[in-house]
Scaffold this motif. Structure first.
Motif, mmCIF file in Angstrom:
data_model
loop_
_atom_site.group_PDB
_atom_site.id
_atom_site.type_symbol
_atom_site.label_atom_id
_atom_site.label_comp_id
_atom_site.label_asym_id
_atom_site.label_seq_id
_atom_site.Cartn_x
_atom_site.Cartn_y
_atom_site.Cartn_z
ATOM 1 N N LEU A 1 -4.519 4.895 4.410
ATOM 2 C CA LEU A 1 -3.044 4.737 4.829
ATOM 3 C C LEU A 1 -2.375 5.962 4.273
ATOM 4 O O LEU A 1 -1.151 6.371 5.065
ATOM 5 N N LEU A 2 -2.724 6.762 3.306
ATOM 6 C CA LEU A 2 -1.963 7.753 2.838
ATOM 7 C C LEU A 2 -2.158 8.749 4.052
ATOM 8 O O LEU A 2 -1.191 9.639 4.323
ATOM 9 N N ALA A 3 -3.514 8.972 4.526
ATOM 10 C CA ALA A 3 -3.688 9.913 5.350
ATOM 11 C C ALA A 3 -2.768 9.494 6.937
ATOM 12 O O ALA A 3 -2.285 10.425 7.410
ATOM 13 N N GLU A 4 -2.757 8.363 7.095
ATOM 14 C CA GLU A 4 -2.054 7.769 8.369
ATOM 15 C C GLU A 4 -0.575 8.168 8.103
ATOM 16 O O GLU A 4 0.213 8.711 9.098
ATOM 17 N N GLU A 5 0.081 7.835 7.039
ATOM 18 C CA GLU A 5 1.613 8.228 6.769
ATOM 19 C C GLU A 5 1.756 9.520 6.544
ATOM 20 O O GLU A 5 2.911 10.313 6.986
ATOM 21 N N LEU A 6 0.976 10.406 6.020
ATOM 22 C CA LEU A 6 1.234 11.806 5.920
ATOM 23 C C LEU A 6 1.139 12.608 7.125
ATOM 24 O O LEU A 6 1.912 13.288 7.455
ATOM 25 N N GLY B 1 8.243 17.546 13.019
ATOM 26 C CA GLY B 1 8.367 18.511 13.813
ATOM 27 C C GLY B 1 6.923 18.984 14.385
ATOM 28 O O GLY B 1 6.634 19.771 15.370
ATOM 29 N N LEU B 2 5.831 18.578 13.664
ATOM 30 C CA LEU B 2 4.423 18.990 14.009
ATOM 31 C C LEU B 2 4.017 18.389 15.285
ATOM 32 O O LEU B 2 4.243 17.184 15.352
ATOM 33 N N PRO B 3 3.098 19.045 16.054
ATOM 34 C CA PRO B 3 2.291 18.171 17.325
ATOM 35 C C PRO B 3 1.392 17.041 16.637
ATOM 36 O O PRO B 3 0.924 17.410 15.566
ATOM 37 N N GLU B 4 1.326 16.210 17.177
ATOM 38 C CA GLU B 4 0.599 14.928 16.478
ATOM 39 C C GLU B 4 -1.030 15.194 16.267
ATOM 40 O O GLU B 4 -1.469 14.890 15.245
ATOM 41 N N PRO B 5 -1.596 16.187 17.133
ATOM 42 C CA PRO B 5 -3.012 16.266 17.023
ATOM 43 C C PRO B 5 -3.298 17.322 15.624
ATOM 44 O O PRO B 5 -4.125 17.272 14.830
ATOM 45 N N LEU B 6 -2.122 18.317 15.713
ATOM 46 C CA LEU B 6 -2.191 19.073 14.307
ATOM 47 C C LEU B 6 -1.614 18.237 13.045
ATOM 48 O O LEU B 6 -2.296 18.625 11.951
ATOM 49 N N ALA B 7 -0.881 17.229 13.068
ATOM 50 C CA ALA B 7 -0.386 16.925 12.034
ATOM 51 C C ALA B 7 -1.430 15.804 11.452
ATOM 52 O O ALA B 7 -1.752 15.775 10.316
ATOM 53 N N THR B 8 -2.259 15.089 12.402
ATOM 54 C CA THR B 8 -3.391 14.474 12.156
ATOM 55 C C THR B 8 -4.557 15.143 11.388
ATOM 56 O O THR B 8 -5.136 14.794 10.546
ATOM 57 N N LYS B 9 -4.895 16.462 11.979
ATOM 58 C CA LYS B 9 -6.063 17.234 11.368
ATOM 59 C C LYS B 9 -5.418 17.763 10.213
ATOM 60 O O LYS B 9 -6.256 17.639 9.301
ATOM 61 N N LEU B 10 -4.202 18.076 9.960
ATOM 62 C CA LEU B 10 -3.971 18.596 8.332
ATOM 63 C C LEU B 10 -3.873 17.260 7.589
ATOM 64 O O LEU B 10 -4.361 17.775 6.389
ATOM 65 N N ALA B 11 -3.422 16.144 7.693
ATOM 66 C CA ALA B 11 -3.319 15.062 6.874
ATOM 67 C C ALA B 11 -5.007 14.629 6.529
ATOM 68 O O ALA B 11 -5.292 14.331 5.536
ATOM 69 N N ARG B 12 -5.873 14.554 7.558
ATOM 70 C CA ARG B 12 -7.296 14.082 7.367
ATOM 71 C C ARG B 12 -7.774 14.902 6.244
ATOM 72 O O ARG B 12 -8.660 14.787 5.438
ATOM 73 N N GLU B 13 -7.779 16.394 6.934
ATOM 74 C CA GLU B 13 -8.349 17.312 5.930
ATOM 75 C C GLU B 13 -7.948 17.337 4.633
ATOM 76 O O GLU B 13 -8.665 17.870 3.708
ATOM 77 N N THR B 14 -6.592 17.439 4.517
ATOM 78 C CA THR B 14 -5.998 17.717 3.182
ATOM 79 C C THR B 14 -6.377 16.502 2.204
ATOM 80 O O THR B 14 -6.904 16.700 1.151
#
Length: 274
Positions: free
Chosen positions: A186-191, A199-212
């Protein structure tokens, strides 16, 4: 061989339920050196990858006349199916059989009533599927040191194991580590969602959240420092991280939400055990 407890197992291990968690345990046992000929699997819907193990010696849906009683019964069925399944499994259990359960909300007393045997109640979590799980176990009074050692070896094949003496702790264990992976996901999802809002594009935001989240978890795993110290190491006074933490650690903040969440999960675990 003397240093590998899985290779030292000489009796039959009957795995009841070969779904995601049961299948992960079976994979861990075999890759860890357990003789496939020591393993039997009972499941009404055996997956192809489990069926393929028959060629290596794993017995599938054995007859009680030829397989029972077993040294160890590992119960990995869904808790709501246990009453029906347990009645059939009891035929494989003798007073010398250890029964290792990984079912949530199922007490030692319930297991003793339905299956008999010397019961070990355990609570793993889903990272067991990649060998990075954490399992907490508690043993009934009639579990011998040798039976506990076998249970420990079987549970440790999918990650770390902690033993407790008080079964009442298992409800909170379920809330923290059993359900815990969902909180992290859930943390990765909401991040990611917050990144999109910023303002981040969805693919980039998802990648950044998962990898972080994944990278931070690995850092936490490898480091001997407390999680609070790792957090402080990222936080410069007056910086961007401090600004975000001012919100997350404010009132009401993450601490209060987590306390309420764990309390709710603990209470639900107690209700399921009734």
């Amino acid at each position: 061989m003397a240093n590998n407890p899985l290779q030292n197992i000489t009796g039959t291990i009957l795995l009841a339920g070969a779904g995601k968690m049961g299948g992960a345990m079976l994979t861990g046992w075999l890759s860890g050196g357990l003789d496939p000929r020591r393993v039997a699997v009972m499941d009404p819907h055996i997956a192809p990858e489990i069926s393929a193990l028959a060629a290596k010696g794993v017995a599938l849906n054995p007859d009680v006349k030829t397989a029972g009683p077993v040294e160890t019964l590992v119960v990995a069925v869904k808790p709501q199916m246990f009453r029906d399944a347990g009645a059939r499994l009891k035929a494989f259990v003798s007073d010398k059989t250890s029964v290792v359960s990984i079912m949530a909300g199922t007490t030692i007393a319930s297991l003793q009533e339905v299956c008999g045997g010397a019961v070990v109640r355990a609570m793993p979590n889903t990272p067991a599927a990649i060998g990075r799980g954490i399992t907490v176990a508690v043993a009934a009074n009639n579990v011998s040191p040798a039976q506990r050692a076998v249970a420990d070896a079987l549970l440790r094949a999918t990650g770390a194991v902690e033993w407790v003496e008080d079964e009442d702790l298992m409800d909170a264990v379920t809330a923290v580590s059993g359900s815990g992976p969902a909180y992290v996901f859930l943390l990765a999802e909401e991040l990611a969602r917050a990144g999109i809002e910023a303002g981040l594009p969805e693919p980039l935001a998802t990648k950044l959240a998962r990898e972080t989240v994944a990278g931070s978890g690995e850092l936490l795993h490898r480091s001997e420092l407390p999680s609070s110290t790792l957090r402080q190491n990222v936080t410069s006074p007056g910086g961007t991280t401090a600004a975000a933490l001012g919100v997350l650690m404010g009132e009401p903040g993450l601490r209060e939400l987590m306390i309420r969440a764990i309390a709710a999960a603990t209470q639900r675990s107690k209700e399921l055990a009734k």
